[in-house]
Design a protein around this motif. Structure first.
Motif, mmCIF file in Angstrom:
data_model
loop_
_atom_site.group_PDB
_atom_site.id
_atom_site.type_symbol
_atom_site.label_atom_id
_atom_site.label_comp_id
_atom_site.label_asym_id
_atom_site.label_seq_id
_atom_site.Cartn_x
_atom_site.Cartn_y
_atom_site.Cartn_z
ATOM 1 N N GLY A 25 0.824 -1.210 0.000
ATOM 2 C CA GLY A 25 0.000 0.000 0.000
ATOM 3 C C GLY A 25 0.855 1.254 0.000
ATOM 4 O O GLY A 25 0.558 2.220 -0.682
ATOM 5 N N ARG A 26 1.975 1.218 0.735
ATOM 6 C CA ARG A 26 2.842 2.387 0.781
ATOM 7 C C ARG A 26 3.440 2.679 -0.588
ATOM 8 O O ARG A 26 3.547 3.806 -1.026
ATOM 9 C CB ARG A 26 3.969 2.128 1.783
ATOM 10 N N SER A 29 0.635 4.346 -2.783
ATOM 11 C CA SER A 29 -0.109 5.539 -2.379
ATOM 12 C C SER A 29 0.514 6.805 -2.953
ATOM 13 O O SER A 29 1.715 6.876 -3.195
ATOM 14 C CB SER A 29 -0.161 5.620 -0.854
ATOM 15 N N ASP A 30 -0.298 7.776 -3.174
ATOM 16 C CA ASP A 30 0.170 9.058 -3.694
ATOM 17 C C ASP A 30 0.050 10.091 -2.588
ATOM 18 O O ASP A 30 -1.054 10.468 -2.195
ATOM 19 C CB ASP A 30 -0.700 9.461 -4.891
ATOM 20 N N PRO A 31 1.153 10.565 -2.005
ATOM 21 C CA PRO A 31 1.109 11.491 -0.871
ATOM 22 C C PRO A 31 0.435 12.813 -1.217
ATOM 23 O O PRO A 31 -0.002 13.542 -0.349
ATOM 24 C CB PRO A 31 2.581 11.690 -0.506
ATOM 25 N N SER A 33 -2.297 13.177 -2.828
ATOM 26 C CA SER A 33 -3.740 13.101 -3.010
ATOM 27 C C SER A 33 -4.412 12.370 -1.856
ATOM 28 O O SER A 33 -4.229 11.170 -1.675
ATOM 29 C CB SER A 33 -4.048 12.392 -4.330
ATOM 30 N N ASN A 34 -5.230 13.079 -1.039
ATOM 31 C CA ASN A 34 -5.932 12.450 0.080
ATOM 32 C C ASN A 34 -6.935 11.423 -0.410
ATOM 33 O O ASN A 34 -7.161 10.404 0.218
ATOM 34 C CB ASN A 34 -6.679 13.511 0.893
ATOM 35 N N GLN A 37 -5.188 8.329 -1.166
ATOM 36 C CA GLN A 37 -4.764 7.670 0.072
ATOM 37 C C GLN A 37 -5.940 6.965 0.730
ATOM 38 O O GLN A 37 -5.800 5.858 1.253
ATOM 39 C CB GLN A 37 -4.201 8.716 1.041
ATOM 40 N N ARG A 38 -7.112 7.613 0.691
ATOM 41 C CA ARG A 38 -8.281 7.000 1.295
ATOM 42 C C ARG A 38 -8.647 5.707 0.563
ATOM 43 O O ARG A 38 -8.905 4.681 1.158
ATOM 44 C CB ARG A 38 -9.448 7.997 1.269
ATOM 45 N N THR A 40 -6.673 3.868 -1.164
ATOM 46 C CA THR A 40 -5.641 2.865 -0.892
ATOM 47 C C THR A 40 -5.868 2.206 0.457
ATOM 48 O O THR A 40 -5.748 1.000 0.611
ATOM 49 C CB THR A 40 -4.249 3.518 -0.906
ATOM 50 N N PHE A 41 -6.246 3.075 1.430
ATOM 51 C CA PHE A 41 -6.496 2.522 2.774
ATOM 52 C C PHE A 41 -7.647 1.519 2.744
ATOM 53 O O PHE A 41 -7.562 0.420 3.289
ATOM 54 C CB PHE A 41 -6.820 3.666 3.746
ATOM 55 N N ASN A 44 -6.575 -1.670 1.023
ATOM 56 C CA ASN A 44 -5.700 -2.505 1.846
ATOM 57 C C ASN A 44 -6.457 -3.155 2.995
ATOM 58 O O ASN A 44 -6.209 -4.313 3.357
ATOM 59 C CB ASN A 44 -4.541 -1.679 2.399
#
Ligand code: FES
Length: 193
Positions: A25-26, A29-31, A33-34, A37-38, A40-41, A44
């Motif tokens: 996931g890390r 993820s694209d730091p 873009s929230n 990230q959501r 991706t979370f 995962n």
């Protein structure tokens, strides 16, 4: 013991799956873009839950591969050659396997210790030539040395298990194969070679 191993296996597999998915996931993820990230979370977390479920299923399959019964009632148990009784001798008793190994002039037979009446354990009181060699303490059923019913309310003789004589003189009793019968017959015995 096997249940503990299965549980540990499931927990360890689930933990490893979660760690691996977290690392993946890390990387993805694209730091900046929230939203990403959501997503991706959530992805995962979903994959982690699926991974944990699969781990539990895999642990269940592992349990199927492991025999549950070894060395206990339901499995094949060995009576060492030295413990095989002589003809008309005191039966060898295996408490865990719930059988008496008796030896008459026809051969060997493993009698199930459970009374065919209501299931009490039947003790051997002997002697071998007594018509009441086995006597159930619960309701008074009596059996001779071969387990044939000689009195009391039991509906049939004591049940018996499959016996095999091994080349080294030991005897294997399959406590998972229990037979009922109408009366004693020499074909129920196995000759000690
Ligand atoms: S249980 Fe053995 S006689 Fe009833």
């Amino acid at each position: 013991m096997i249940r503990i191993v299965r549980t540990l296996f499931g927990l360890i597999f689930g933990w490893i799956a979660s760690v691996v998915l977290g690392v993946l996931g890390r990387f993805h993820s694209d730091p900046m873009s929230n939203r990403v990230q959501r997503r991706t979370f959530v992805r995962n977390a979903t994959l982690g839950a699926v991974g944990s479920t699969l781990a539990v299923v895999a642990a269940g399959f592992g349990g199927l591969m492991w025999p549950n019964k070894t060395g206990a009632f339901g499995s094949k148990l060995i009576v060492p050659a030295d413990d095989v009784p002589p003809v008309d001798g005191v039966p060898f008793r295996n408490v865990a396997g719930k059988f008496y190994l008796i030896h008459n002039t026809d051969g060997l037979m493993a009698l199930y210790t459970k009374c065919p009446h209501l299931g009490c354990t039947v003790p051997y009181v002997g002697p071998a030539d007594s018509p009441h060699a086995f006597q159930c303490p619960c309701h008074g059923s009596m059996y001779d040395y071969e387990g044939d019913r000689t009195g009391g309310p039991a509906p049939r003789p004591m049940d018996y298990m499959t016996v095999t004589v091994e080349p080294d003189g030991s005897v294997m009793v399959n406590t998972g194969e229990i037979h009922t019968r109408e009366s004693y017959d020499p074909s129920q015995t196995v000759k000690l070679a």
